[in-house]
Design a protein around this motif. Structure first.
Motif, PDB file in Angstrom:
ATOM      1  N   LEU A 106       1.172  -1.077   0.002  1.00 52.86           N
ATOM      2  CA  LEU A 106      -0.022   0.131   0.489  1.00 52.86           C
ATOM      3  C   LEU A 106       0.770   1.435  -0.010  1.00 52.86           C
ATOM      4  N   PRO A 107       0.565   1.946  -0.610  1.00 50.82           N
ATOM      5  CA  PRO A 107      -0.907   2.154  -1.291  1.00 50.82           C
ATOM      6  C   PRO A 107      -0.987   2.588  -2.568  1.00 50.82           C
ATOM      7  N   GLY A 108       0.131   1.946  -3.218  1.00 47.98           N
ATOM      8  CA  GLY A 108      -0.044   1.752  -4.361  1.00 47.98           C
ATOM      9  C   GLY A 108      -0.474   0.562  -5.372  1.00 47.98           C
ATOM     10  N   MET A 109      -0.617  -0.707  -4.205  1.00 44.10           N
ATOM     11  CA  MET A 109      -1.254  -1.978  -4.969  1.00 44.10           C
ATOM     12  C   MET A 109      -0.025  -2.415  -5.622  1.00 44.10           C
ATOM     13  N   GLN A 110       1.508  -2.303  -4.722  1.00 45.77           N
ATOM     14  CA  GLN A 110       2.896  -3.239  -5.940  1.00 45.77           C
ATOM     15  C   GLN A 110       2.469  -4.647  -5.179  1.00 45.77           C
ATOM     16  N   SER A 111       2.914  -5.270  -6.674  1.00 45.61           N
ATOM     17  CA  SER A 111       2.799  -6.140  -6.496  1.00 45.61           C
ATOM     18  C   SER A 111       3.919  -7.492  -5.897  1.00 45.61           C
ATOM     19  N   LYS A 112       4.141  -7.926  -5.655  1.00 51.47           N
ATOM     20  CA  LYS A 112       5.271  -8.617  -4.647  1.00 51.47           C
ATOM     21  C   LYS A 112       7.276  -9.069  -6.105  1.00 51.47           C
ATOM     22  N   VAL A 113       6.868  -9.292  -6.790  1.00 54.28           N
ATOM     23  CA  VAL A 113       7.334  -8.942  -8.225  1.00 54.28           C
ATOM     24  C   VAL A 113       8.186  -7.576  -7.830  1.00 54.28           C
ATOM     25  N   ALA A 114       7.584  -6.326  -8.301  1.00 54.56           N
ATOM     26  CA  ALA A 114       7.620  -5.194  -8.406  1.00 54.56           C
ATOM     27  C   ALA A 114       8.153  -4.790  -7.219  1.00 54.56           C
ATOM     28  N   ALA A 115       7.703  -5.481  -5.622  1.00 56.09           N
ATOM     29  CA  ALA A 115       8.532  -4.710  -4.300  1.00 56.09           C
ATOM     30  C   ALA A 115      10.228  -5.323  -4.525  1.00 56.09           C
TER      31      ALA A 115
END
Length: 273
Positions: free
Chosen positions: A60-69
C-alpha cells in the motif's frame, strides 16, 4: 484531533500487545522474521525475498505486487553496491507486535540514514512501517505492507519512548546527544538538576526497570518549541531490591537546535497510588 487520533492508535496498539494471543516467544520470533526480511533486502538476497513475500502480496498505497517490490529492493541494492560511499542504512526499533496463530501485524519505526551529495554529511530521518503477515504452509509470509513518514508530533512521541529506554538501559550517550546543554530538571522533591547532574543520577541509579509504559500523552508545538505532558508507569525494583510500581506525571519541554529536537526542561511529580 489528528494528534489525538495518532496517539490513540499507538496506545491501542500497545494495549493489543497486552491482551492479544501473542506469547513473548511469538513476538521474538516475529521480530526476528522482520529483521531477517530487512537483512535480505540489504544483502540483495532475492531467493530469501521470494520466500518472505506471499504470491498475492499487495503493498500500500499503490498495490505494488510481489515482483515489483522485490525488483525495487534489488535495484536499490545494486545502486548501493555500485556506489557504497552513497549507500544509506536503515535500523528498526520500537516494535509493536500482535498476532493470532495464523495472522500477525508488526509495526516499528525506521531510522533512515542517507548521504546527500558526493562526500556529503549523513542525514537522518524517520518513518514508520506496518506489516501484515499470514502463516501459510507453516511459515510466515508478508501479505501487505504500508508506511508513512513521521511528522514533528510523531518524532516527539517516539523521543519520549527513546528517553525511557535510555533511562532503563543507562544509555548515557543518548542523554549526552539529545538533552540540550542548558537542560534543567525539577525532581520529585523540588531539586533542580542540570544536564550533568541528571546524567550522574542516571548512571549511579541501581534501580531495575522491568517495564515502562505511557498514557495520557499530549503534544503541543509552537515553532521551535514543544511541550509534552503525560503519565509514565514504571515497574521493577528499587535500589534496595524492593518491588517498585509507580506512576509519574511529567511535563517535558523540547527545543529545536541544530536541525533536531532536544530536551530542554523536565518536571516530574509522583501520582498517588
Amino acid at each position: 484531533m489528528k494528534r489525538i487520533l495518532i496517539l490513540s492508535i499507538l496506545v491501542l496498539a500497545s494495549s493489543t500487545l497486552a491482551f492479544g494471543e501473542c506469547s513473548d516467544a511469538d513476538k521474538k520470533a516475529l521480530e526476528a522474521f522482520d529483521r531477517a526480511w530487512g537483512m535480505a533486502g540489504t544483502n540483495g538476497d532475492r531467493a530469501a525475498l521470494m520466500n518472505i513475500y506471499a504470491d498475492d502480496y499487495a503493498g500500500l498505497p499503490g498495490m505494488q505486487s510481489k515482483v515489483a517490490a522485490i525488483d525495487a529492493t534489488m535495484k536499490t541494492f545494486e545502486q548501493n553496491k555500485a556506489n557504497p560511499s552513497m549507500a544509506g542504512s536503515v535500523a528498526h526499533d520500537h516494535y509493536m507486535i500482535a498476532c493470532t496463530p495464523n495472522t500477525a501485524t508488526i509495526t516499528h519505526r525506521n531510522v533512515v540514514t542517507t548521504v546527500v551529495g558526493e562526500g556529503g554529511k549523513p542525514e537522518t530521518f524517520w518513518t514508520r512501517s506496518v506489516h501484515f503477515l499470514e502463516k501459510r504452509g507453516g511459515k510466515w509470509q508478508v501479505v501487505s505492507n504500508a508506511g508513512n513518514g513521521l511528522d514533528e508530533y510523531d518524532i516527539l512521541a517516539y523521543m519520549e519512548r527513546d528517553w525511557a529506554d535510555a533511562l532503563k538501559n543507562r544509555d548515557m550517550a543518548w542523554f549526552g546527544k539529545n538533552l540540550a546543554a542548558d537542560f534543567t530538571e525539577v525532581d520529585f522533591d523540588g531539586t533542580v538538576n542540570d544536564k550533568q547532574a541528571l546524567m550522574m543520577a542516571v548512571k549511579n541509579d541501581k534501580s531495575v526497570y522491568d517495564s515502562v509504559s505511557f498514557s495520557d500523552m499530549n503534544i503541543r508545538i509552537d515553532g521551535s518549541r514543544a511541550i509534552v505532558t503525560g503519565i509514565v508507569a514504571i515497574k521493577g525494583k528499587d535500589d534496595k531490591g524492593a518491588a517498585m510500581d509507580m506512576r509519574i506525571r511529567f511535563t517535558d519541554t523540547f527545543i529545536q537546535r541544530d536541525g533536531r529536537w532536544q530536551g530542554w526542561a523536565s518536571q516530574i511529580a509522583m501520582m498517588p497510588k
